[in-house]
Design a protein around this motif. Structure first.
Motif, PDB file in Angstrom:
ATOM      1  N   GLU A  27       0.831  -1.215   0.000  1.00  0.00           N
ATOM      2  CA  GLU A  27       0.000   0.000   0.000  1.00  0.00           C
ATOM      3  C   GLU A  27       0.862   1.260   0.000  1.00  0.00           C
ATOM      4  O   GLU A  27       0.564   2.226  -0.708  1.00  0.00           O
ATOM      5  CB  GLU A  27      -0.946  -0.016   1.198  1.00  0.00           C
ATOM      6  CG  GLU A  27      -2.033  -1.062   1.059  1.00  0.00           C
ATOM      7  CD  GLU A  27      -2.854  -1.262   2.324  1.00  0.00           C
ATOM      8  OE1 GLU A  27      -2.589  -0.577   3.343  1.00  0.00           O
ATOM      9  OE2 GLU A  27      -3.762  -2.100   2.283  1.00  0.00           O
ATOM     10  N   GLN A  28       1.946   1.250   0.764  1.00  0.00           N
ATOM     11  CA  GLN A  28       2.845   2.408   0.780  1.00  0.00           C
ATOM     12  C   GLN A  28       3.499   2.608  -0.586  1.00  0.00           C
ATOM     13  O   GLN A  28       3.662   3.750  -1.038  1.00  0.00           O
ATOM     14  CB  GLN A  28       3.919   2.236   1.855  1.00  0.00           C
ATOM     15  CG  GLN A  28       3.404   2.389   3.253  1.00  0.00           C
ATOM     16  CD  GLN A  28       4.469   2.093   4.300  1.00  0.00           C
ATOM     17  OE1 GLN A  28       5.515   1.508   4.010  1.00  0.00           O
ATOM     18  NE2 GLN A  28       4.202   2.481   5.531  1.00  0.00           N
ATOM     19  N   GLU A  31       0.899   4.190  -2.873  1.00  0.00           N
ATOM     20  CA  GLU A  31       0.717   5.614  -2.551  1.00  0.00           C
ATOM     21  C   GLU A  31       1.883   6.450  -3.061  1.00  0.00           C
ATOM     22  O   GLU A  31       1.685   7.544  -3.601  1.00  0.00           O
ATOM     23  CB  GLU A  31       0.553   5.789  -1.042  1.00  0.00           C
ATOM     24  CG  GLU A  31      -0.772   5.272  -0.519  1.00  0.00           C
ATOM     25  CD  GLU A  31      -0.858   5.292   1.003  1.00  0.00           C
ATOM     26  OE1 GLU A  31       0.077   5.826   1.652  1.00  0.00           O
ATOM     27  OE2 GLU A  31      -1.843   4.775   1.525  1.00  0.00           O
ATOM     28  N   ALA A  35       1.632   9.405  -5.907  1.00  0.00           N
ATOM     29  CA  ALA A  35       2.110  10.760  -5.598  1.00  0.00           C
ATOM     30  C   ALA A  35       3.138  11.216  -6.628  1.00  0.00           C
ATOM     31  O   ALA A  35       3.109  12.376  -7.074  1.00  0.00           O
ATOM     32  CB  ALA A  35       2.695  10.799  -4.195  1.00  0.00           C
TER      33      ALA A  35
END
Length: 78
Positions: A27-28, A31, A35
């Motif tokens: 998930e990181q 993200e 970004a």
């Protein structure tokens, strides 16, 4: 945009043994990718190289999302 922290060998070892940690790493990563794509899109929306990089980023984001879904115990549906 937050600073990207590369995944270490220790993180990979832990992710193999800890399903929740693996999910968090995935998930990181998603993200951070989204970004970076947002920043790239704002940098120069008319640049051809940016368009190619954004397409590649979208493909990677889709693959990461599929991995996240599969890691959560969901099966792919077509």
């Amino acid at each position: 945009m937050a600073t990207f922290s590369p995944v270490t060998d220790n993180d990979l070892v832990r992710a193999r043994a800890d399903r929740a940690f693996r999910q968090k790493l995935l998930e990181q990563s998603l993200e951070a990718l989204l970004a970076a794509m947002k920043q790239l899109r704002k940098a120069n929306p008319a640049a051809g190289a940016n368009a190619r990089q954004l397409r590649e980023g979208v493909e990677m984001a889709v693959r990461l999302a599929e991995i996240i879904q599969n890691a959560g115990g969901r099966t792919r549906s077509f």
